[in-house]
Design a protein around this motif. Sequence first.
Motif, PDB file in Angstrom:
ATOM      1  N   THR A 106       0.548  -1.056  -0.222  1.00 24.09           N
ATOM      2  CA  THR A 106       0.071  -0.354  -0.167  1.00 24.09           C
ATOM      3  C   THR A 106       0.795   1.071   0.110  1.00 24.09           C
ATOM      4  O   THR A 106       0.557   2.048  -0.450  1.00 24.09           O
ATOM      5  N   ALA A 135      -4.016  12.103   2.118  1.00 27.48           N
ATOM      6  CA  ALA A 135      -4.864  10.962   1.076  1.00 27.48           C
ATOM      7  C   ALA A 135      -3.582  10.055   1.059  1.00 27.48           C
ATOM      8  O   ALA A 135      -3.468   8.369   0.450  1.00 27.48           O
ATOM      9  N   ASP A 139      -1.109  -5.368   5.822  1.00 31.44           N
ATOM     10  CA  ASP A 139      -1.148  -4.381   4.478  1.00 31.44           C
ATOM     11  C   ASP A 139      -2.590  -4.898   3.860  1.00 31.44           C
ATOM     12  O   ASP A 139      -3.505  -3.259   3.409  1.00 31.44           O
ATOM     13  N   ARG A 140      -2.971  -5.161   3.895  1.00 35.89           N
ATOM     14  CA  ARG A 140      -4.704  -6.240   3.614  1.00 35.89           C
ATOM     15  C   ARG A 140      -5.066  -4.925   4.627  1.00 35.89           C
ATOM     16  O   ARG A 140      -6.152  -4.505   3.837  1.00 35.89           O
ATOM     17  N   ALA A 168      -5.839  -1.347   3.238  1.00 37.93           N
ATOM     18  CA  ALA A 168      -6.248  -1.366   2.083  1.00 37.93           C
ATOM     19  C   ALA A 168      -7.795  -1.520   2.711  1.00 37.93           C
ATOM     20  O   ALA A 168      -8.883  -0.588   1.921  1.00 37.93           O
ATOM     21  N   LYS A 178      -8.873   1.597   3.402  1.00 35.15           N
ATOM     22  CA  LYS A 178      -8.613   3.280   3.047  1.00 35.15           C
ATOM     23  C   LYS A 178      -9.885   2.435   1.508  1.00 35.15           C
ATOM     24  O   LYS A 178     -11.177   3.995   1.554  1.00 35.15           O
ATOM     25  N   LEU A 179      -9.603   1.519   1.492  1.00 32.10           N
ATOM     26  CA  LEU A 179     -11.694   1.140   0.217  1.00 32.10           C
ATOM     27  C   LEU A 179     -12.593   2.321   1.100  1.00 32.10           C
ATOM     28  O   LEU A 179     -13.665   2.700   0.672  1.00 32.10           O
ATOM     29  N   LEU A 193     -12.786   5.289   0.780  1.00 34.58           N
ATOM     30  CA  LEU A 193     -13.012   5.860  -0.125  1.00 34.58           C
ATOM     31  C   LEU A 193     -14.600   5.462  -0.523  1.00 34.58           C
ATOM     32  O   LEU A 193     -15.033   6.227  -1.545  1.00 34.58           O
ATOM     33  N   VAL A 213     -15.491   2.601  -1.370  1.00 38.35           N
ATOM     34  CA  VAL A 213     -15.027   1.366  -1.732  1.00 38.35           C
ATOM     35  C   VAL A 213     -16.087   0.346  -1.768  1.00 38.35           C
ATOM     36  O   VAL A 213     -15.157   0.189  -0.518  1.00 38.35           O
ATOM     37  N   GLU A 214     -16.812  -0.294  -2.528  1.00 39.38           N
ATOM     38  CA  GLU A 214     -17.358  -1.727  -1.744  1.00 39.38           C
ATOM     39  C   GLU A 214     -16.680  -3.292  -2.542  1.00 39.38           C
ATOM     40  O   GLU A 214     -17.123  -2.539  -3.332  1.00 39.38           O
ATOM     41  N   ILE A 215     -16.043  -4.363  -1.916  1.00 40.63           N
ATOM     42  CA  ILE A 215     -15.570  -4.922  -2.368  1.00 40.63           C
ATOM     43  C   ILE A 215     -16.553  -6.567  -1.990  1.00 40.63           C
ATOM     44  O   ILE A 215     -16.560  -7.076  -0.930  1.00 40.63           O
ATOM     45  N   ASP A 216     -15.953  -7.097  -3.030  1.00 40.36           N
ATOM     46  CA  ASP A 216     -15.897  -9.116  -2.900  1.00 40.36           C
ATOM     47  C   ASP A 216     -15.713  -9.509  -2.112  1.00 40.36           C
ATOM     48  O   ASP A 216     -14.398  -9.505  -1.461  1.00 40.36           O
ATOM     49  N   LEU A 221     -14.546 -13.813  -1.310  1.00 40.55           N
ATOM     50  CA  LEU A 221     -15.047 -15.468  -1.309  1.00 40.55           C
ATOM     51  C   LEU A 221     -15.907 -15.906  -0.804  1.00 40.55           C
ATOM     52  O   LEU A 221     -16.203 -15.701   0.095  1.00 40.55           O
ATOM     53  N   THR A 222     -16.770 -17.336  -1.526  1.00 37.72           N
ATOM     54  CA  THR A 222     -18.103 -17.689  -0.832  1.00 37.72           C
ATOM     55  C   THR A 222     -16.516 -18.907  -0.363  1.00 37.72           C
ATOM     56  O   THR A 222     -15.937 -19.113  -0.432  1.00 37.72           O
ATOM     57  N   GLN A 255     -15.909 -21.101  -3.147  1.00 43.91           N
ATOM     58  CA  GLN A 255     -14.158 -20.336  -3.769  1.00 43.91           C
ATOM     59  C   GLN A 255     -13.314 -21.057  -3.514  1.00 43.91           C
ATOM     60  O   GLN A 255     -11.832 -21.303  -3.428  1.00 43.91           O
ATOM     61  N   GLU A 276     -13.171  -7.496  -7.244  1.00 40.74           N
ATOM     62  CA  GLU A 276     -11.568  -7.659  -7.053  1.00 40.74           C
ATOM     63  C   GLU A 276     -12.042  -7.975  -5.266  1.00 40.74           C
ATOM     64  O   GLU A 276     -13.168  -7.963  -4.170  1.00 40.74           O
ATOM     65  N   ILE A 277     -11.117  -9.437  -4.662  1.00 41.52           N
ATOM     66  CA  ILE A 277     -11.736 -10.257  -3.138  1.00 41.52           C
ATOM     67  C   ILE A 277     -10.004  -9.306  -2.387  1.00 41.52           C
ATOM     68  O   ILE A 277     -10.737  -9.508  -1.327  1.00 41.52           O
ATOM     69  N   PRO A 323      -8.173  -6.549  -0.775  1.00 43.15           N
ATOM     70  CA  PRO A 323      -8.579  -5.065  -1.153  1.00 43.15           C
ATOM     71  C   PRO A 323      -7.162  -4.844  -1.491  1.00 43.15           C
ATOM     72  O   PRO A 323      -7.545  -3.503  -2.185  1.00 43.15           O
ATOM     73  N   VAL A 324      -6.010  -4.818  -1.710  1.00 46.76           N
ATOM     74  CA  VAL A 324      -4.705  -4.456  -1.624  1.00 46.76           C
ATOM     75  C   VAL A 324      -4.913  -4.255  -3.263  1.00 46.76           C
ATOM     76  O   VAL A 324      -4.906  -2.660  -4.004  1.00 46.76           O
ATOM     77  N   LEU A 353      -7.585  -1.619  -3.820  1.00 43.53           N
ATOM     78  CA  LEU A 353      -7.167  -0.446  -4.000  1.00 43.53           C
ATOM     79  C   LEU A 353      -6.410   0.275  -4.853  1.00 43.53           C
ATOM     80  O   LEU A 353      -6.875   1.690  -5.761  1.00 43.53           O
ATOM     81  N   VAL A 357     -14.605  -0.085  -8.808  1.00 43.12           N
ATOM     82  CA  VAL A 357     -14.739  -0.614  -8.545  1.00 43.12           C
ATOM     83  C   VAL A 357     -15.652  -0.515  -7.681  1.00 43.12           C
ATOM     84  O   VAL A 357     -16.499  -0.246  -6.624  1.00 43.12           O
ATOM     85  N   PRO A 397     -18.764  -3.916  -6.369  1.00 45.29           N
ATOM     86  CA  PRO A 397     -18.766  -5.567  -5.957  1.00 45.29           C
ATOM     87  C   PRO A 397     -19.898  -6.398  -6.701  1.00 45.29           C
ATOM     88  O   PRO A 397     -20.166  -5.512  -7.884  1.00 45.29           O
ATOM     89  N   ARG A 453     -12.926 -20.115  -8.830  1.00 42.48           N
ATOM     90  CA  ARG A 453     -13.917 -20.565  -9.535  1.00 42.48           C
ATOM     91  C   ARG A 453     -15.235 -19.812  -9.216  1.00 42.48           C
ATOM     92  O   ARG A 453     -15.647 -19.820  -8.582  1.00 42.48           O
ATOM     93  N   ARG A 508     -10.422   9.220  -6.624  1.00 39.29           N
ATOM     94  CA  ARG A 508     -11.433   9.910  -6.639  1.00 39.29           C
ATOM     95  C   ARG A 508     -12.328   9.844  -7.522  1.00 39.29           C
ATOM     96  O   ARG A 508     -12.034   9.694  -8.990  1.00 39.29           O
TER      97      ARG A 508
END
Lengths: 295, 295, 295, 295
Positions: A59, A230, A265-266, A269, A272-273, A276, A278-281, A283-284, A287, B117-118, B120-121, B124, B133, B135, B153, D88
């Motif tokens: 990061t 930032a 690090d994760r 990140a 920080k997301l 900002l 920002v949402e992310i997924d 793993l199921t 997966q 992505e899953i 976070p780094v 970001l 970015v 979900p 998968r 941004r």
Amino acid sequence: VTLDDGADLASVLHATRPEAAERMLGGTEETTTGLLRLRALHEEGRLRCPILAVNEARTERVFNDRFGTGQSTLDGILRATNLLLAGRTFVVLGYGNTGRGVAQRARGAGASVVVCEIDPVAALEARMEGFEVLPALRAAERGDVFVTVTGGRGVLRREHFERMKDGAVLANAGHFDVELDLDALRGLATGGVRRVRPLVEQYDLGGRRLNLLAGGRVVNLAAAEGHPAAVMDVSFAVHALAAEELVVHPRELGPGVHPVPARLDREVARLKLASLGVEIDELTAEQERYLTSWG
Amino acid sequence: VTLDDGADLASVLHATRPEAAERMLGGTEETTTGLLRLRALHEEGRLRCPILAVNEARTERVFNDRFGTGQSTLDGILRATNLLLAGRTFVVLGYGNTGRGVAQRARGAGASVVVCEIDPVAALEARMEGFEVLPALRAAERGDVFVTVTGGRGVLRREHFERMKDGAVLANAGHFDVELDLDALRGLATGGVRRVRPLVEQYDLGGRRLNLLAGGRVVNLAAAEGHPAAVMDVSFAVHALAAEELVVHPRELGPGVHPVPARLDREVARLKLASLGVEIDELTAEQERYLTSWG
Amino acid sequence: VTLDDGADLASVLHATRPEAAERMLGGTEETTTGLLRLRALHEEGRLRCPILAVNEARTERVFNDRFGTGQSTLDGILRATNLLLAGRTFVVLGYGNTGRGVAQRARGAGASVVVCEIDPVAALEARMEGFEVLPALRAAERGDVFVTVTGGRGVLRREHFERMKDGAVLANAGHFDVELDLDALRGLATGGVRRVRPLVEQYDLGGRRLNLLAGGRVVNLAAAEGHPAAVMDVSFAVHALAAEELVVHPRELGPGVHPVPARLDREVARLKLASLGVEIDELTAEQERYLTSWG
Amino acid sequence: VTLDDGADLASVLHATRPEAAERMLGGTEETTTGLLRLRALHEEGRLRCPILAVNEARTERVFNDRFGTGQSTLDGILRATNLLLAGRTFVVLGYGNTGRGVAQRARGAGASVVVCEIDPVAALEARMEGFEVLPALRAAERGDVFVTVTGGRGVLRREHFERMKDGAVLANAGHFDVELDLDALRGLATGGVRRVRPLVEQYDLGGRRLNLLAGGRVVNLAAAEGHPAAVMDVSFAVHALAAEELVVHPRELGPGVHPVPARLDREVARLKLASLGVEIDELTAEQERYLTSWG
């Protein structure tokens, strides 16, 4: 725990009170230079505690080097000169993490970017990104703006200055002000030197004029405001989590320079997301099984 | 010495004639998958010779993953569909080395790119490069074209297909055809499936139609010509130099998966630059002293 | 009403049955070439009805020239050669609407783009967009891929071929196959000509080999599939609305070539945005007053 | 001859001494606003001399609007805020010549750019360039930085401010400070207003804080240095050549607003290219014949 920038604190401590260093849980270090010093100390067998290399966290690398210095170097050049970058040939000397950031932003500002490198792998990568790659002597003839960002010294020197066009702009974004050979520049300035804007010194090489920004000091600090908040918040977050790690898991690491654990690090990140928006997924479960089941 | 792609040769050899493997000077391996298999073998204590990880050489990474797959994935999508990419929302699922290449080229083709992505780094970094970015469930509603490139998968599955727009295009650029859940897609296709172009199957989800490219197989191989020669020559050069290394310096490395020495990487880059007609600088003696004199 | 592409229908009609042309409500024309012919006819006083210049509608220009030909020209080059564009020097000869599209997409594919122009205003614009601008003779020495898109003839000729690098690729994206001087190329090919891929002829100039794509015919039609449907639908929409205009408001326009009314252009753009799912704002009553109240 | 910026000189002259205006050879005008005033004067039958519309010359458009304001608007925002733009969401309201420049530079700085427009043709072009296009109300929820550049008024108003995120930045790059509805902003600031940096006023909307730059005045002039010299020299060159034209060919043009002759535009471009060290080609005699021989 020490939080260091340049290893000054750790150096003094080890030099003057090694027994206190011995009792420390460890430290964190912000800069490449600091890490060089600490690793040298360790090789001499004198480092007494673990150091977490904040500077090498992913990061930190991305924000600090690529995006932070990339933007602020251009910002410094614009504040110092108010030059229109579109249509200019912009030469970046050094294509490490920071050089990449500067090259990317210069292109984004409409300049035609030329990269100079000594490492063939980095040079090849620059070329594959669509930059023109030239030896510095040929770039010297073409450039309107030159930015050194190698970490080395004497990158632009007499032979380069002698080939540059009238009006060329010289800036340094590397750590020290030795990347431009200022002695050589002064020696060539038979027509004198005059200040044409607050941070621009114009060297008259008998007709051709070269414009030095901020006396060759790091242009994003000397002519702009350094990193935006930032960027710094990411650095500080890595320091804080690294320091906490040293306290919560004391004495797990021996003396030496260690990487910041990937999980910190994760976490930085992730925070920080969130800041900002920002949402992310994630793993199921299925997966996760798939990815770990190979064998 | 074996030159492998997928570790098939090394696997068979170790399984059937371990004593022959024992006598080998070593091998090279081209793929991530192959390295996974070889490392697993080594952890079981059964690997008998050194393997050089061609796949992880820097030149290989840059060419193969980023530039090779980046270009050929888009090429495959265009040959399969003749779709105008400018003005479309292009969703890249997975922002590893290959995903970066695909995202960069999709943007270069005028698309508006969304990354899922899953990690976070990586997420970001994508955001800092200016990509949106999201979900995957929200990206599913927005996208015109979807490319999976995660190595996992079931990346796009029932819940995503149910939200997609009429006309959406589905392609996979990951290693296997399990990134798109084709069973789920078939299950939803109450209106049937028909081939609308040679490599496009259209699934009718009761009004909304989803277009699957090349049956979910790797789109740059199945619909275009895979990597250009200018990518493969880098791979082969790394293999060749790595094999030579094993022969010239026999038995220096023990059994295990080892990195390709950095000096070979530099040599490949040097040769590639020469073939592109690109010249670069070398350090002066003084610069070399400066860089190595820290302490 | 006639809907024309090349003014063939209108030309025949005026030549053979001028009295029928007299009775027509008018026509539409798709191409620059067709408009040239019709304007010439009008200057001779022989055009008997109004023609709406579809080719010059803003939506048509943007889609057809910039985005349509931009993408499909690169597509044609890739299908013909499977060449890796990243890291190559890509020379675009002609920076009109189409040349801009080709240059933009070539850069987006990772190439380093050089533009050649004869019009100083267009050349300056190319330079300000960050492209390198060179005379064709110097570009000839640098380029890996050459695309002519000027509308003129003999753009690349003997003197250029003589300077090109071994392996250079020659393609034409202009209207006719006269932009590359093929006679000169044949004359230089002392080593013969051979087909190395279905659409690639290799000319051997005594050691250096030049690769001609699709016999110099328009590469996006000859080697790819021409414009995507998402480009053609815009053209057809402009034709349809222009024809309707001639029918609904008959005899309002005299004989001559007239612009497509801006309101039709806006209507096509509105429909296209809707098809892309893009919503936009409208002026508030107060804003409309402000904008029209100046005086 | 008058050289005007805003038509102030011509207006006063025509209002107070129309007989002097009558004797003038003509004038030049720099701004859109000035041309609006002069055209209105002409429609009332009161304009007594020819005016050359410098503002509408192609070189002027490209430099002044797209490249000049594009760069300096971002420069103003950075100097005012030191905000990291990468990562941004940057909202550009208005996609005319200037808006295009701002959008292009914001993307080049790593931002994710959203465009708002009321003209469907401009909106479509923005979308085809890969920008996201949204109605302003939805952009209001997403943006981190907002720049108005429409030439209209009340572009961002109460309903938009109410939806913005905490920390959003508001800047205007249009001609007047009416694009942001400052009365509405003040009315919403129940928590007060405070200056947080020299050119940043923070409006507290009961928890959410909006940051107004330079009091809503044109941000590139108010917070940076306006156009670089390399932009102004083009403007002045067009003025100078246009004035010369009026003197050398007196009384050729009647009263009214006339375009700057294309040949002057070409001459300015030619001089600018020379100053940038860029050479271009000329048509061969044979090419010229080909291009003019159609019929």
